[in-house]
Write a protein that holds these residues in place. Sequence first.
Motif, PDB file in Angstrom:
ATOM      1  N   ASN A  65       0.952  -1.330  -0.011  1.00  0.00           N
ATOM      2  CA  ASN A  65      -0.139   0.190   0.096  1.00  0.00           C
ATOM      3  C   ASN A  65       0.929   1.385  -0.198  1.00  0.00           C
ATOM      4  O   ASN A  65       0.320   2.429  -0.509  1.00  0.00           O
ATOM      5  N   ASP A  66       2.145   1.132   0.472  1.00  0.00           N
ATOM      6  CA  ASP A  66       2.849   2.368   0.312  1.00  0.00           C
ATOM      7  C   ASP A  66       3.227   2.885  -1.145  1.00  0.00           C
ATOM      8  O   ASP A  66       3.558   3.944  -1.421  1.00  0.00           O
ATOM      9  N   GLU A  67       3.287   1.823  -1.975  1.00  0.00           N
ATOM     10  CA  GLU A  67       3.616   2.144  -3.376  1.00  0.00           C
ATOM     11  C   GLU A  67       2.281   2.765  -4.311  1.00  0.00           C
ATOM     12  O   GLU A  67       2.551   2.923  -5.457  1.00  0.00           O
ATOM     13  N   LEU A  68       1.163   2.705  -3.538  1.00  0.00           N
ATOM     14  CA  LEU A  68      -0.131   3.021  -4.335  1.00  0.00           C
ATOM     15  C   LEU A  68      -0.009   4.567  -4.547  1.00  0.00           C
ATOM     16  O   LEU A  68      -0.686   5.008  -5.665  1.00  0.00           O
ATOM     17  N   THR A  69       0.313   5.486  -3.658  1.00  0.00           N
ATOM     18  CA  THR A  69       0.153   6.774  -3.943  1.00  0.00           C
ATOM     19  C   THR A  69       1.890   7.412  -3.499  1.00  0.00           C
ATOM     20  O   THR A  69       2.444   6.887  -2.866  1.00  0.00           O
ATOM     21  N   THR A 156      -5.103  11.302 -10.271  1.00  0.00           N
ATOM     22  CA  THR A 156      -4.320  10.761  -9.414  1.00  0.00           C
ATOM     23  C   THR A 156      -4.931  10.897  -8.012  1.00  0.00           C
ATOM     24  O   THR A 156      -5.703  11.493  -7.496  1.00  0.00           O
ATOM     25  N   PRO A 157      -4.993   9.620  -7.487  1.00  0.00           N
ATOM     26  CA  PRO A 157      -5.550   9.361  -6.160  1.00  0.00           C
ATOM     27  C   PRO A 157      -4.983   9.994  -5.061  1.00  0.00           C
ATOM     28  O   PRO A 157      -3.785  10.523  -4.962  1.00  0.00           O
ATOM     29  N   THR A 158      -5.767  10.279  -3.962  1.00  0.00           N
ATOM     30  CA  THR A 158      -5.260  10.875  -2.749  1.00  0.00           C
ATOM     31  C   THR A 158      -4.589   9.849  -2.072  1.00  0.00           C
ATOM     32  O   THR A 158      -4.595   8.618  -2.317  1.00  0.00           O
ATOM     33  N   SER A 159      -3.796  10.272  -0.999  1.00  0.00           N
ATOM     34  CA  SER A 159      -2.833   9.531  -0.061  1.00  0.00           C
ATOM     35  C   SER A 159      -3.592   8.349   0.424  1.00  0.00           C
ATOM     36  O   SER A 159      -4.591   8.530   1.009  1.00  0.00           O
ATOM     37  N   TYR A 160      -3.046   7.067   0.035  1.00  0.00           N
ATOM     38  CA  TYR A 160      -3.627   5.946   0.414  1.00  0.00           C
ATOM     39  C   TYR A 160      -3.955   5.933   2.019  1.00  0.00           C
ATOM     40  O   TYR A 160      -4.892   5.772   2.591  1.00  0.00           O
ATOM     41  N   TRP A 161      -2.658   5.990   2.721  1.00  0.00           N
ATOM     42  CA  TRP A 161      -2.704   5.625   4.199  1.00  0.00           C
ATOM     43  C   TRP A 161      -3.513   6.846   4.825  1.00  0.00           C
ATOM     44  O   TRP A 161      -4.425   6.403   5.924  1.00  0.00           O
TER      45      TRP A 161
END
Length: 177
Positions: A65-69, A156-161
């Motif tokens: 998940n750290d690599e998603l955004t 561009t999606p927002t920050s995952y975490w």
Amino acid sequence: MNQMKTIEAYGELTEAATFTIQRLLPGPIERVWAYLTESDLRRQWMAAGLMEMKAGSQFELVWRNDELTDPPGQRPAGFPEEHRMEGRITELDPPYKLAITWGNTGGVSFLLEPKGNDVLLTVIHRRLPERAIQLNVTAGWHMHLDMLAARLAGKTPTSYWDGWSRLRAEYDRRLPA
């Protein structure tokens, strides 16, 4: 109930341990299906992992998940950098239905329905065993589907975490205790 309200709403527990969430996504249906079933596309919004498109076939999903955004946001304590889960395809009807086992928490069904130029995606996650897992999974599905919608729309999606943490708190308020 107004269909758009249903599509835009947060997911909900439709039974005691079953979470259902929907998104209206830009089509065509074959494109959305590819984002569900092809590892290189799925890893952009959820998890990598090759799937042989055959009922009964086994697979492994790998979350990073750290690599998603970029930036990923602050990963909550207790969450590893990478998570792996084994599963098996239990039902397959391309490009309308994919059902899989989900580790030890039950199964997940992905249902796709054309709606003009869009596609209604319904995700049903069954047998979520306890509240802590329910909150993590509901926030996870919500955030991952928001990311899928952004990717399909070319945004561009927002920050995952950061999104996940906000949604977990919101589901804690929304879901019955």
